[in-house]
Design a protein around this motif. Structure first.
Motif, PDB file in Angstrom:
ATOM      1  N   THR A  38     -54.269  68.529 -24.315  1.00  0.00           N
ATOM      2  CA  THR A  38     -55.445  69.240 -24.822  1.00  0.00           C
ATOM      3  C   THR A  38     -55.878  68.915 -26.188  1.00  0.00           C
ATOM      4  O   THR A  38     -55.167  68.988 -27.050  1.00  0.00           O
ATOM      5  CB  THR A  38     -55.389  70.823 -24.638  1.00  0.00           C
ATOM      6  N   ILE A  52     -52.939  74.474 -21.279  1.00  0.00           N
ATOM      7  CA  ILE A  52     -53.677  74.768 -22.550  1.00  0.00           C
ATOM      8  C   ILE A  52     -52.913  75.916 -23.392  1.00  0.00           C
ATOM      9  O   ILE A  52     -52.342  75.638 -24.324  1.00  0.00           O
ATOM     10  CB  ILE A  52     -54.908  75.023 -22.548  1.00  0.00           C
ATOM     11  N   HIS A 111     -59.180  70.186 -21.475  1.00  0.00           N
ATOM     12  CA  HIS A 111     -58.074  69.721 -20.777  1.00  0.00           C
ATOM     13  C   HIS A 111     -58.401  68.091 -20.478  1.00  0.00           C
ATOM     14  O   HIS A 111     -59.554  68.101 -19.812  1.00  0.00           O
ATOM     15  CB  HIS A 111     -57.802  70.347 -19.529  1.00  0.00           C
ATOM     16  N   GLY A 135     -51.335  64.754 -18.767  1.00  0.00           N
ATOM     17  CA  GLY A 135     -52.357  65.910 -19.218  1.00  0.00           C
ATOM     18  C   GLY A 135     -52.091  66.235 -20.624  1.00  0.00           C
ATOM     19  O   GLY A 135     -50.957  66.304 -21.192  1.00  0.00           O
ATOM     20  N   SER A 149     -54.189  72.197 -14.377  1.00  0.00           N
ATOM     21  CA  SER A 149     -54.440  71.629 -15.345  1.00  0.00           C
ATOM     22  C   SER A 149     -54.871  72.367 -16.650  1.00  0.00           C
ATOM     23  O   SER A 149     -54.111  72.165 -17.731  1.00  0.00           O
ATOM     24  CB  SER A 149     -55.797  70.753 -15.076  1.00  0.00           C
TER      25      SER A 149
END
Length: 366
Positions: A325, A270, A335, A323, A266
């Protein structure tokens, strides 16, 4: 589960377990008595299998202690209560060859909701702490709304390919790790518990719009359960397993599997979204997962299919984690993700706060 089968070996090393139910295996320990100053009931459990080390490093995958804390808490609630949200704080890095000891404190037992506080310890020190809430079903829905499913918005990237046709999600989703694997310098370790596949999002994320707005960066990940949800020490026919599954007997195990999936690579999204290939420090601080649906949307075996192509394995459902950010700053980054069922139901949302430190200008190569 049998502690004799799944406990530490004679050398003290915790065993590797590929199936999710064995990976989450727990042994019940003696529990302390309540006192006037701490009247709440307390129950204790110990882990039996080794957690996964991302990148073959010396620290445990944070998703393990997160999911197993919830699983320990689920052993203390009445039938029908299923996890609906959990917020946890990562305090110390997890060790690989020291069992986790989970102390589960009963905070509230209501008719519709109940709450547990869990502390996970290694060598007597708290390394993770959380509040986990459970919910009893209320009957038919009277209202519902959600965003358009990932299956619709990213149809062109998903169409024409079976889940197994996507590459396995790397141990560390960073260019330097992937390049070493491709050169044959290192071998990818098996990720236990789930089969996780990374969707190639290059064409979507390479647009100028995404480059100028990192919050628009997206990564889709497909995941499915490894093994049966049933404890392997208990023999069940396929018909009995299906009947038990449809009663919701394994729903908390499935919820923990979704929570486990939410943390896989996860944070590594980023720096990719921000255009950075290296960093000096990265770690989870807190993670919250909220389930919006229970029942069939949660379950991970597809009984309508019959069996997998090998004729032996249980037919698995493939879920999607979407997912992104939304923001970063002050050496921290967020996240977020949606967890989608195969039918496009928004099953859960995750929100993770992390430490992120990038290489400072003027320093040598990391």
């Amino acid at each position: 589960m049998s502690s004799k089968k799944n406990g530490p070996s004679s050398s003290g090393k915790l065993p590797f377990r590929a199936s999710f139910v064995e990976l989450m295996g727990l042994k019940r320990l003696g529990s302390p008595s309540s006192t006037p100053d701490a009247p709440e009931k307390v129950e204790r459990f110990q882990s039996l299998a080794a957690p996964y080390p991302p990148g073959m490093g010396g620290m445990a995958f944070g998703g393990h202690v997160y999911a197993q804390s919830a699983y320990a808490a689920s052993k203390t609630v009445d039938k029908g209560f299923v996890i609906h949200d959990m917020t946890g704080t990562f305090i110390l890095p997890g060790l690989l060859d020291v069992p986790y000891v989970y102390t589960v404190r009963h905070i509230r037992d209501g008719s519709m909701y109940c709450t547990r506080a869990v502390d996970a310890r290694q060598n007597g020190k708290i390394c993770f702490s959380c509040l986990c809430s459970f919910k009893h079903p209320e009957g038919p829905q009277t209202f519902h709304h959600q965003p358009a499913p990932a299956q619709e918005r990213f149809r062109s990237l998903l169409a024409g390919k079976k889940p197994e046709g996507h590459l396995p999600s790397p141990s560390v989703d960073a260019d330097w790790w992937i390049e070493q694997v491709q050169r044959g310098d290192i071998a990818e370790p098996e990720f236990p518990g789930l089969d996780v596949r990374k969707v190639d999002m290059t064409s979507y994320n390479a647009t100028e719009d995404v480059k100028q707005s990192p919050e628009k960066y997206r990564q889709l990940t497909l995941y499915a359960l490894k093994g049966s949800p049933q404890d392997p020490d208990v023999a069940l026919s396929k018909e009995d397993l299906e009947a038990r599954d449809k009663t919701g007997e394994f729903d908390n195990l499935y919820a923990c599997a979704h929570m486990y999936a939410s943390d896989k690579n996860s944070l590594l999204l980023i720096p990719r979204a921000l255009g950075h290939k290296t960093w000096s420090a990265m770690a989870s601080l807190t993670l919250t997962v909220v389930f919006h649906h229970h029942g069939e949307a949660l379950r991970m075996i597809d009984w309508d299919v019959g069996q997998e192509e090998d004729g032996q394995s249980l037919p698995r459902k493939w879920f999607i984690q979407e997912g992104w950010t939304p923001t970063s700053g002050e050496n921290r980054a967020i996240h977020e993700s949606y967890l989608w069922s195969p039918e496009g139901v928004l099953l859960a949302t995750s929100y993770q706060d992390s430490l992120l430190r990038l290489k400072k200008p003027g320093r040598g190569k990391l």
